[in-house]
Every structure is written in C-alpha cells, then in structure tokens.
Design an enzyme around this catalytic site. Structure first.
Site, PDB file in Angstrom:
ATOM      1  N   SER A  61       0.794  -1.237   0.000  1.00 39.59           N
ATOM      2  CA  SER A  61       0.000   0.000   0.000  1.00 39.59           C
ATOM      3  C   SER A  61       0.823   1.281   0.000  1.00 39.59           C
ATOM      4  O   SER A  61       0.261   2.362  -0.169  1.00 39.59           O
ATOM      5  CB  SER A  61      -0.951   0.009   1.196  1.00 39.59           C
ATOM      6  OG  SER A  61      -1.980  -0.923   0.979  1.00 39.59           O
ATOM      7  N   LYS A  64       0.323   3.338  -3.003  1.00 41.77           N
ATOM      8  CA  LYS A  64      -0.856   4.210  -3.157  1.00 41.77           C
ATOM      9  C   LYS A  64      -0.481   5.693  -3.113  1.00 41.77           C
ATOM     10  O   LYS A  64      -1.210   6.533  -3.630  1.00 41.77           O
ATOM     11  CB  LYS A  64      -1.886   3.868  -2.070  1.00 41.77           C
ATOM     12  CG  LYS A  64      -2.444   2.439  -2.199  1.00 41.77           C
ATOM     13  CD  LYS A  64      -3.279   2.042  -0.980  1.00 41.77           C
ATOM     14  CE  LYS A  64      -3.779   0.598  -1.073  1.00 41.77           C
ATOM     15  NZ  LYS A  64      -4.473   0.171   0.162  1.00 41.77           N
ATOM     16  N   TYR A 188      -4.359  -2.681  -9.985  1.00 37.84           N
ATOM     17  CA  TYR A 188      -4.172  -2.476  -8.543  1.00 37.84           C
ATOM     18  C   TYR A 188      -3.237  -3.533  -7.922  1.00 37.84           C
ATOM     19  O   TYR A 188      -2.273  -3.197  -7.225  1.00 37.84           O
ATOM     20  CB  TYR A 188      -5.541  -2.490  -7.849  1.00 37.84           C
ATOM     21  CG  TYR A 188      -5.452  -2.521  -6.348  1.00 37.84           C
ATOM     22  CD1 TYR A 188      -5.108  -1.379  -5.626  1.00 37.84           C
ATOM     23  CD2 TYR A 188      -5.682  -3.700  -5.642  1.00 37.84           C
ATOM     24  CE1 TYR A 188      -5.004  -1.416  -4.242  1.00 37.84           C
ATOM     25  CE2 TYR A 188      -5.586  -3.743  -4.260  1.00 37.84           C
ATOM     26  CZ  TYR A 188      -5.244  -2.600  -3.565  1.00 37.84           C
ATOM     27  OH  TYR A 188      -5.134  -2.645  -2.193  1.00 37.84           O
ATOM     28  N   TYR A 240      -4.606   3.708   8.044  1.00 31.73           N
ATOM     29  CA  TYR A 240      -5.979   3.179   8.222  1.00 31.73           C
ATOM     30  C   TYR A 240      -6.517   3.518   9.607  1.00 31.73           C
ATOM     31  O   TYR A 240      -6.353   4.649  10.066  1.00 31.73           O
ATOM     32  CB  TYR A 240      -6.009   1.656   7.966  1.00 31.73           C
ATOM     33  CG  TYR A 240      -5.121   1.259   6.827  1.00 31.73           C
ATOM     34  CD1 TYR A 240      -5.423   1.678   5.535  1.00 31.73           C
ATOM     35  CD2 TYR A 240      -3.958   0.525   7.012  1.00 31.73           C
ATOM     36  CE1 TYR A 240      -4.604   1.348   4.470  1.00 31.73           C
ATOM     37  CE2 TYR A 240      -3.129   0.195   5.955  1.00 31.73           C
ATOM     38  CZ  TYR A 240      -3.456   0.612   4.700  1.00 31.73           C
ATOM     39  OH  TYR A 240      -2.642   0.298   3.670  1.00 31.73           O
TER      40      TYR A 240
END
Ligand code: GLN
Length: 306
Positions: A61, A64, A188, A240
C-alpha cells in the site's frame, strides 16, 4: 544521523516481539520476519541507511502514495469526485462505508480508494500500459531503473484477492467505473506488488519532504501545495484505523503497507523508509512503527513539536 539509525537498528534487532507477517497473501507469508532496514534521504542528496537496506520487499500500500500523485497529475482536482479525503476509522479492506457513500471511498489510501484511483488513472488504457507508466514514474522518483514488479506476489494477490474484487464490483455497481473491473483489479494488484528496498523508497519519497521537488533531478514532481496536501492525507489516513495512533506515537505523515514497509516524511527535513515484515493487528509494521517513534524522538522532527 548514521549513529542515530545504527542505534535504532540495533535496538530493533534485539526486540523480542517482531509482529506477524501478513498471511492472507500467501507469497508474503514466506518472508522471514527477522529483518529490519531504515534509510533516511535528505534534500541535499545525502542518504543514510542501517540494516538490510539493499533487500527488496513488496511495497504494497505504500504504492498508493505514488498512484495518488500520478492521478493528481493526470486528472487534477477532479480526482476528488471519485475519492474522499477523510480518515475511515475502519480496516484497510473494509466495505461498510461504501454503501452509505454511494460507492465513493473515504480516502485514496484504503483499498477501495486506491482501486478507484487505479480506475481513474487508466483512462481506458490496458493494465500493461498503465503499469508501465506507474513503474516508470517510481523509477524516475527513485532515480533507479532497476525497480520492477514482483510477478509472484502479483499472482498470489490475484489468486486470493476476493475481498478486493468485492470492493471493486461493489463500487462498479454504482456505475462509477470507467474500465472493466478485472482490468482495474489487475492494475491495482500489480502496483501493490512493486518491489523496492528502503534506499530506493526513501529516495522516491524525497519530493514530499522538499516542497514537491525531486532533488536528485531538480524537477518539480508536484507543486508545493500538492506536496503539502499529500502529506496531510498520509498523516490522517496513511495507517488506516491506526492513523491516530501513528500520529500520536510518531507524529509524521506516513504510509504503511502489509509487506512491512513504511514511508514517512519529515517536511523540509527528510524522507524516511523503514521495513520490517512483522505487522501489528491493524496491518502496519510493528518494528517499523517503533523505529520511527524512536527516530522522531531522537531527531525532534515530529511535525507536532519536540
Ligand atoms: N495489496 C494489498 C491488499 O490489497 C494492500 C493492502 C495493504 O498494504 N494494506 O490487500
């Protein structure tokens, strides 16, 4: 700087609890948790490393951050019609808020948000073309042509990615996708599977610590305002439902990945990459967070003060 990070690496090597490697992506479950690396890249071009800073790992991640940067460059502010800018307070792979918000993910760093960003970047192109663009962009930022996608990890993610497929199909059910769901998922999974070491990752993040300018090339990657905003999103959403805790303990914009990497930015001062594959219960690197906590307190570089 070298002695600060040597101390941190030594302390991490002695830590009895190294966390647990991600097992839901089988290829990541094979990684030895007893590894630690830290690299600190400064705007003047100096870079300091300790631990296994030449060992590549799956950035997951952390990618991202780069796809968001690319999306902002391609679409400008209109990207915010596809994805929000609020912390979700939910796990990275959660689906619950999507229904309340008509398929619009809360932020670009949860899985749903990054999948929406991947769709926006593709603009009708094939996954291969978009991935070539993403990899090229990261190579440019890291000033290193050797960076590649780990195909084994990508395949492992495709084979086990039912939750991500659910998120994508759910968003597509609101008529929000411009490309086929499978093509978006392919893009992705593959950008999450880019492999880098901490030296490369710290270098690639340097533009965020340097008002948008990549000091290794002198080129402006983004405007100072955009760099500031990406940092703000990393601080509020980059970990998160652990983002508040990370801000409390470390106090730097940071983006984690389930491969155990974290990219942290000390604006005006440094781009820091850490890696240790063992995770905490939320899915953020356990020793990586501890190392950054020590680093911020030893340097006094938390954005909230000493
Ligand atoms: N590729 C991973 C996934 O989709 C990324 C998750 C993460 O790093 N938090 O589950």
């Amino acid at each position: 700087m070298q002695s600060i990070i040597n101390d941190i690496a030594e302390q991490m090597a002695q830590s009895p609890d190294k966390g647990i490697v991600a097992s839901y992506i089988p290829q990541l479950a094979k990684i030895d948790p007893n590894q630690f690396a830290i690299s600190v890249a400064l705007p003047n071009g100096e870079i300091y490393s300790a631990g296994c800073a030449q060992t590549t790992f799956s950035i997951q991640s952390v990618s991202k951050v780069f796809t968001l940067t690319l999306a902002l460059g391609k679409l400008g502010e209109s990207i915010w019609s596809r994805v929000g800018r609020e912390p979700s307070g939910d796990p990275f792979n959660s689906i619950v808020q999507l229904e309340h918000e008509h398929g619009k993910p809360r932020n670009p760093f949860i899985n749903a948000g990054a999948i929406a960003v991947a769709d926006a970047i593709m603009q009708g192109h094939q996954p291969k073309e978009t991935l070539a663009e993403i990899v090229q962009f990261i190579r440019f930022l890291a000033n290193d042509e050797s960076i590649v996608i780990d195909e084994k990890v990508a395949r492992s993610e495709v084979e086990t990615g039912t939750r991500n497929a659910s998120l994508a199909y759910f968003m597509a059910s609101f008529g929000l996708f411009e490309n086929s769901v499978d093509a978006v998922l392919g893009t992705y999974f593959h950008h999450c599977s880019i492999a880098m070491n901490t030296h490369q990752l710290a270098t690639a993040g340097l533009f965020l610590a340097n008002n948008g300018i990549n000091p290794s090339t002198g080129y402006a990657v983004v405007s100072p305002q955009r760099a500031k905003r990406i940092n703000a999103l990393m601080l509020t959403c980059g970990h998160y439902d652990g983002s508040g805790e990370f801000a409390f303990r470390v106090g730097l914009p940071g983006k984690s990945g389930v491969g155990g990497g974290i990219l942290a930015i000390a604006p005006g001062k440094a781009s820091i990459a850490v890696w240790s594959p063992g995770l905490d219960v939320i899915g953020n690197s356990k020793l990586g967070t501890e190392a950054l906590e020590l680093f911020a307190s030893k340097t006094g570089w938390s954005v909230f003060g000493q």
